[in-house]
Enzyme design. Structure first.
Site, short mmCIF file in Angstrom:
data_model
loop_
_atom_site.label_atom_id
_atom_site.label_comp_id
_atom_site.label_asym_id
_atom_site.label_seq_id
_atom_site.Cartn_x
_atom_site.Cartn_y
_atom_site.Cartn_z
N SER A 181 6.07 -20.14 -60.82
CA SER A 181 4.88 -20.36 -61.99
C SER A 181 3.86 -20.95 -60.98
O SER A 181 3.10 -20.64 -60.43
CB SER A 181 5.96 -21.54 -62.45
OG SER A 181 4.78 -22.06 -63.58
N HIS A 202 4.77 -17.21 -63.96
CA HIS A 202 4.05 -17.99 -65.19
C HIS A 202 3.06 -18.08 -66.30
O HIS A 202 1.82 -18.51 -65.02
CB HIS A 202 4.56 -19.54 -65.72
CG HIS A 202 6.43 -19.82 -65.50
ND1 HIS A 202 7.19 -20.65 -65.84
CD2 HIS A 202 6.79 -19.34 -65.84
CE1 HIS A 202 8.55 -20.89 -66.03
NE2 HIS A 202 8.87 -19.28 -65.81
N ASP A 259 13.05 -23.69 -64.60
CA ASP A 259 13.08 -22.36 -64.78
C ASP A 259 13.66 -21.37 -63.09
O ASP A 259 13.23 -21.41 -62.53
CB ASP A 259 11.68 -22.42 -65.08
CG ASP A 259 11.94 -20.26 -66.41
OD1 ASP A 259 13.55 -20.00 -66.40
OD2 ASP A 259 10.97 -19.39 -65.97
#
Length: 866
Positions: free
Chosen positions: A58, A85, A176
């Site tokens: 991310s 992401h 995540d």
């Protein structure tokens, strides 16, 4: 589970770290999250024939992914899928940027893209992605939900590739990827997390804290390790047992090593699962033969623990299989609550609780069901696991923010407390759950339980263990109690113990009747610490023949002693006296000292008759004119039997004397004739004298008398034996009943003891937590007092009654106040009333209404303004 942040391996030494995320009993089930699978065995045959690595990142991920790709060889033979992401509203150049760092083909995924080796696939913006059947499938992204795209892909990767899955979490915020790495490790794959080199360490730190990460390394070292492990036979295309040179007994020897080291027996654990876990550890340790790994286990206790943790590795989540929880809430819990008083709590036992998610889920559903039914019946929920690390984490009750994926917002608000680290279970739910380390295959089970949750555990055991556990659970449940199994589990050979309540959700109900016989439990979690009580050893009775010897000596001293023997009441020879060879000889067959078996031919009837008469009449009996066969004919003798009673031995014994002074009888040819002759010579009959006829007549009469007595005694003995047999049968039935009651009482006591031990363990844990909080509070108060004492400005601290609690040294010096006479005095009384100042009163009156709820350090004021 243990936090690895403080003990990360050196970047130059990429050794695997021991893991602690586990769900267990003696041997514990592995349950996958959102995989749609109940057994990892169904994933042994994967669609892909090569490893597939999922790379999640991310914030700060571009730099980390670039470093990894630059260090990664171009011909590893593995496929790589990058889940980054990305901003949903902008076109992405992520694939083009990464293509500059590697010679491998880099593609942005289009729906149904098939993964190929030595290729890199990048997720497009505004999409989530999964892998199924070796193909990448795009899913629409919910922009308003918390991003969980990495977890979603990793979970599907674990299902699709099994042990060939590789999960990597790089730089990123939030958490995540943690649940996805847990799923990959549960499927037998390998997991990585970036170390402190990550620009944003929230994602990798969350994964490490969960205990599911095998390697914690910089991005470039992760690439080196991936290049190594993809060449290991465990990830190859050949069957693992063949490529690793596994012998049929190899896993049994390794299971024995673990058993001896840790006391947990995995012998009857499913062979395929055990081999998969062993092969995985070999891959992490860079070993290629089972023999090398076996030798390493014998010299490395840390690896034994690591293998133990790997075998027990499990993935669990809140409200796993929600439809089954709905079935409990709608049908089972209302039945358990119906007609139950507050004094009779509902008792639930969760086996293999792992880190506590399922136990807390049950407690939450029960609370909702009780509220809906308007019931105030309490809940006792016993949650047990073999892994002490998991039990510790379950007791803490703190979970990452990723649980939002499985817990509704309503339940998060009602049953959880939001913290910086994630969510903490509320006090009300926590107090209903008691966690304990427990081995279901060795420790006594709980008793009088209303519901047992044993999901996805039996499928990892051989049938022999399954039957044992089902019998134990039948014993633990109340009549009519419920057993909740996993989707792939059945009662199997124990169908006679349970009826099916809900076929779809695998809920069984205990049949009435006693549990199977033969149940036995060792002392709870103690092994040799709780040895059974030693039975008192009765004092040895003095051997009766010792007193018989002394009495026989006394008799023989008073009388000339012919050869004889001392016998017990059962005619066993206790001692030989003189030369008894002419009268006694060992019988053929097994050695025996029974007198009647050793008598020579011709003495049996006379000697036995004399012994019986002496015993019945209690006097000396002498039998004359007995004839014993010898080498040169027959010898006539007399036998004298003398009863002996000595000491406390009521039976006593006999002294048998053989008086054989007569010369051998050589006269009668008939007597010397072989008795087996078919005919009798008439000359022999004519040679029989009158004396011989008298002797034979007397002997025949004695024989008839002996037989008559023997028959009467035999009939009497038979009647006594029959009566004794009936009494013994009756006593045996009574003893069986008493034994069953005692066995039941013993098992109940053992179960109660297990509950007490569990409660005690729980209380100890809470006491430690209170001690830590108390210490922290005392430290804080001491720190605050230290600050007050050392302030340079005059400062006085008053309570709600305006009495002095403490003051700074500057206060005492500035106002010339004696410290000893200041504490607990009203502020207006200081300095003989000089502090009774109108301006001070006004300030305090303005201050007090705003702080009247403060118990300590109520009013603080500096006097620089006065």
């Amino acid at each position: 589970m243990t936090n690895r942040d403080a003990d990360q391996p050196d970047a130059s030494d990429p050794r695997p770290i021991a893991q602690g995320s586990s769900s267990s009993t003696a041997v514990q089930a592995i349950s996958k999250v959102d995989l749609g699978l109940d057994s990892e065995d169904v994933t042994t045959e994967t669609v892909t024939t090569f490893p597939v690595a999922g790379i999640g990142a991310s914030a700060g991920g571009l730099e980390a992914v670039t470093q990894l790709l630059r260090a990664l060889p171009n011909d590893t033979g593995a496929g790589f899928v990058i889940i980054q992401h990305l901003a949903p509203d902008h076109a992405s150049n992520f694939a083009a940027i990464l293509s500059r760092s590697t010679r491998m083909t880099v593609r942005e995924v289009r729906d149904e893209t098939e993964v190929e080796p030595n290729c890199i696939y990048v997720i497009p913006p505004d999409h989530n992605m999964i892998i199924a059947g070796g193909k990448l499938q795009l899913l629409p992204q919910d922009r308003y939900a918390r991003r969980r795209g990495i977890d979603q892909f990793f979970t599907s990767l674990a299902e699709d590739c099994g042990h060939k899955a590789i999960g990597v979490v790089l730089s990123g915020a939030m958490s995540d990827g943690t649940l996805g790495l847990e799923a990959i490790k549960a499927a037998g794959g390998v997991t990585f997390a970036q170390d402190d080199s990550a620009q944003h360490d929230s994602m990798p730190r969350s994964a490490v804290a969960s205990g599911c990460v095998d390697f914690i390394l910089p991005a470039d070292k992760i690439a080196d390790e991936i290049a190594r492990i993809v060449l290991h036979p465990f990830l190859g295309t050949e069957p693992k047992t063949k490529s690793l040179g596994v012998e049929p007994s190899s896993h049994a020897r390794i299971a024995e090593i673990v058993h001896l080291a840790l006391g947990v027996d995995f012998t009857n654990y499913k062979t395929s699962t055990l081999l998969r876990r062993i092969s995985r550890r070999m891959m992490l340790l860079k070993m290629t033969t089972m023999k090398d790994y076996e030798d390493n286990l014998q010299h490395d206790p840390a690896e034994v623990e690591a293998l133990f943790q790997d075998i027990l590795i499990g993935v669990t989540s809140f409200f796993r299989d929600p439809e089954s929880f709905d079935a409990l809430a709608k049908t089972i819990f209302p039945k358990l609550l119906a007609g139950r008083s507050r004094e009779e709590p509902v008792r639930i036992w969760t086996l293999g609780c792992s880190t506590g998610e399922e136990a807390y889920s049950l407690a939450m559903v029960f609370a909702e069901s009780a509220e809906a039914a308007g019931s105030d019946v309490p809940l006792q929920l016993f949650a047990t696991d073999l892994n002490r690390i998991c039990v510790g984490k379950a007791r803490t009750g703190v979970y990452p923010a990723s649980i939002e994926q499985h817990v509704s917002q309503a339940r998060l608000q009602r049953f959880f407390i939001k913290e910086e680290a994630g969510y903490r279970i509320s006090k009300d739910i926590r107090e209903r759950c008691i966690f304990s380390r427990h081995n279901v295959l060795g420790d006594p089970p709980f008793s009088r339980v209303d519901l047992v949750s044993c999901r996805n555990m039996l499928i990892y055991m051989e049938p022999v263990l399954q039957q044992q556990i089902m019998a134990l659970l039948h014993y633990a449940l109340k009549p009519g109690g419920y057993l909740w199994l996993g989707k792939s589990e059945t009662a199997g050979a124990s169908r006679s113990l349970f009826d099916v309540e809900d076929t779809r959700h695998k809920i069984l109900v205990r049949r009435a009747g006693a549990s199977l016989s033969g149940l036995s439990f060792r002392p709870a979690l103690g092994g040799g610490k709780n040895e059974p009580f030693l039975r008192a050893v009765p004092a040895l009775k003095k051997a009766p023949h010792l007193d018989l010897h002394k009495e026989a000596e006394r008799i023989l001293l008073a009388k000339y002693a012919p050869p004889g023997v001392v016998i017990s009441g059962t005619m066993e020879i206790v001692e030989f006296r003189g030369d008894t060879g002419p009268y006694l000889a060992p019988a053929a067959g097994a050695p025996s000292l029974h007198l009647l078996k050793m008598l020579r031919n011709g003495l049996l009837v006379g000697v036995r008759t004399a012994i019986l008469r002496a015993g019945a009449e209690g006097r000396t009996v002498r039998e004359e004119h007995l004839r014993v066969k010898s080498d040169d004919g027959f010898r006539e003798l007399a036998v004298e039997v003398i009863p002996i009673k000595a000491g406390d031995d009521k039976k006593g014994g006999f002294l048998v004397l053989f008086d054989g002074n007569s010369e051998p009888d050589r006269g009668s040819p008939a007597v010397r004739e072989d008795p087996a002759a078919a005919t009798v010579n008439a000359d022999h009959i004519a040679a029989i004298t009158d004396d011989e006829l008298v002797r034979l007549t007397q002997e025949l009469a004695a024989t008839r008398e002996y037989l008559q007595v023997f028959i009467e005694q035999q009939e009497t003995a038979n009647e006594e034996l029959q009566s004794a047999n009936e009494e013994a049968q009756s006593a045996n039935k009574e003893m069986q009943s008493v034994n069953e009651e005692l066995e039941t009482s013993k098992e109940e006591i053992q179960s109660s003891n297990e509950e007490l031990a569990t409660v005690n363990d729980e209380l100890n844990s809470r006491n430690l937590e209170l001690s830590r909080l108390n210490s922290s509070l005392q430290s804080s108060r001491s720190y605050a007092e230290s600050i007050v004492a050392n302030m340079r400005s005059p400062l006085v601290v008053l309570d709600a009654g305006l009495r002095v609690k403490t003051a700074s040294a500057a206060f005492y010096e500035t106002f010339s106040v004696d410290p000893k006479s200041t504490i607990d005095r009203l502020v207006y009384d200081l300095g003989n009333g000089q502090w009774n100042i109108l301006a001070l009163r006004t300030l305090l009156e303005e201050l007090l209404p705003q702080n009247h709820q403060i118990d300590d350090y109520e009013v603080c004021h500096t006097f620089e303004k006065i």
